[in-house]
Design an enzyme around this catalytic site. Structure first.
Site: not given
Ligand code: NAP
Length: 288
Positions: A119, A96, A52
């Site tokens: 997200d 994460q 990322k």
């Protein structure tokens, strides 16, 4: 023999577009920033976070990593999230997953400002996806929609089967296919006659986490088969939920693992971060 859907190529195109958008925003004095938070030492998470950060650098998005030790408390993590919520340099926050067991993932997701929730896991964003009025789509299902679009296969009226009902892949995936007028069935570990149901699918998405679960006899000839699975085998190799060599003989289109859904997920994260920056600066136009 199935045509391979090249996720690397399609994700590169998305990232090129994102790069152009970032350049335009920068010229207007708007920067784009993503904070990635990693708690603990999960090696797979480490790999994802590195990818990322690399993608951010490639498209010109400012990124910062917050690496916290395994023993970080829920309160400490919540306090970091609050700090990032208030930080003007940061447009997107990604924590994460999975988090260490002593931290309640839902509490953390709920603490992320919905405007920075790139997200799209916050209940407010999940709800907006349900009613079809969203700013962000969760990255993996959004990437899969791009992959399906690349085949030219119309979703309207098609039988779509999603194997897996997780909040991050299966459920939103089914919802996006439904929004595009697919007739959608969701399967899970308690589903009976899985093979029979899968064989009806014009579009089959496997998001299970079981290596090579989907075999040729579960696939309708000519179907679009999307393999979300990322299973690490004992020899260290990566394997999908679809038996690629077997299913390739029957499917019309198929995604490989690696090089299918994975790169798309990261490209869509970049896109969501730009969307977040635009929303936070209130309607900067970047479409031309
Ligand atoms: P998850 O939360 O573990 O969900 C797995 C789903 O599969 C559950 O709904 C489960 O049913 C169902 N399932 C398990 N065994 C089954 C079986 N034998 N038959 C039918 N259904 C079965 O996993 P996830 O987070 O959705 O991820 C799924 C896979 O995608 C994993 O390999 C993950 O690593 C991968 N993934 C890849 C990306 C990417 O970017 N490429 C992103 C996210 C995830 P129940 O609900 O009944 O337990």
């Amino acid at each position: 023999m199935a045509q391979i859907i090249d996720g690397k190529l399609i994700s590169a195109k998305v990232k090129d577009q994102v790069k152009e958008q970032v350049e335009k925003l920068n010229k207007q004095g708007v920067s784009v920033g993503l904070a990635v938070v990693l708690v603990g030492n999960n090696p797979a998470s480490r790999v994802y976070v590195n990818s990322k950060k690399k993608a951010c650098a490639a498209v010109g998005i400012y990124s910062e990593e917050h690496t916290l030790p395994e023993e970080t408390t829920e309160e400490e993590l919540l306090s970091l999230v609050q700090k990032l919520n208030a930080d003007k340099k940061i447009n997107g926050i990604l924590v994460q997953l999975p988090l260490p067991r002593h931290i309640d993932e839902n509490k953390i997701i709920n603490a992320i400002s919905p405007e920075k929730d790139v997200d799209a896991f916050h209940p407010q964003n999940v709800g907006r996806i349900m009613i079809g009025e969203f700013d962000f789509l969760p990255c993996t299902p959004a990437g899969i929609m791009e992959l399906i679009a690349s085949t030219g296969v119309e979703i309207t009226g098609k039988r779509c089967v999603v194997i897996g009902r997780s909040n991050i892949v299966g459920k939103p995936m089914a919802m996006l296919l439904l929004h595009k007028n697919g007739t959608v069935t969701i399967c899970h570990s308690k589903t009976q006659n899985l093979a029979e149901i899968c064989r009806e699918a014009d579009i089959l998405v496997a998001a299970v986490g079981v290596p090579k679960l989907v075999k040729k006899d579960m696939v309708k000839p000519g179907a679009v088969v999307i393999d979300v699975g990322m299973n690490r085998l004992d020899d260290g190799s990566l394997c999908g939920d679809v038996d690629f060599a077997d299913v390739q003989e029957t499917a019309g289109y198929i995604t490989p693992v690696p090089g299918g859904v994975g790169p798309m997920t990261i490209a869509m994260l970049m896109q969501n971060t730009v969307t977040a920056a635009v929303l936070q600066k209130n309607a900067v136009v970047i479409t031309d």
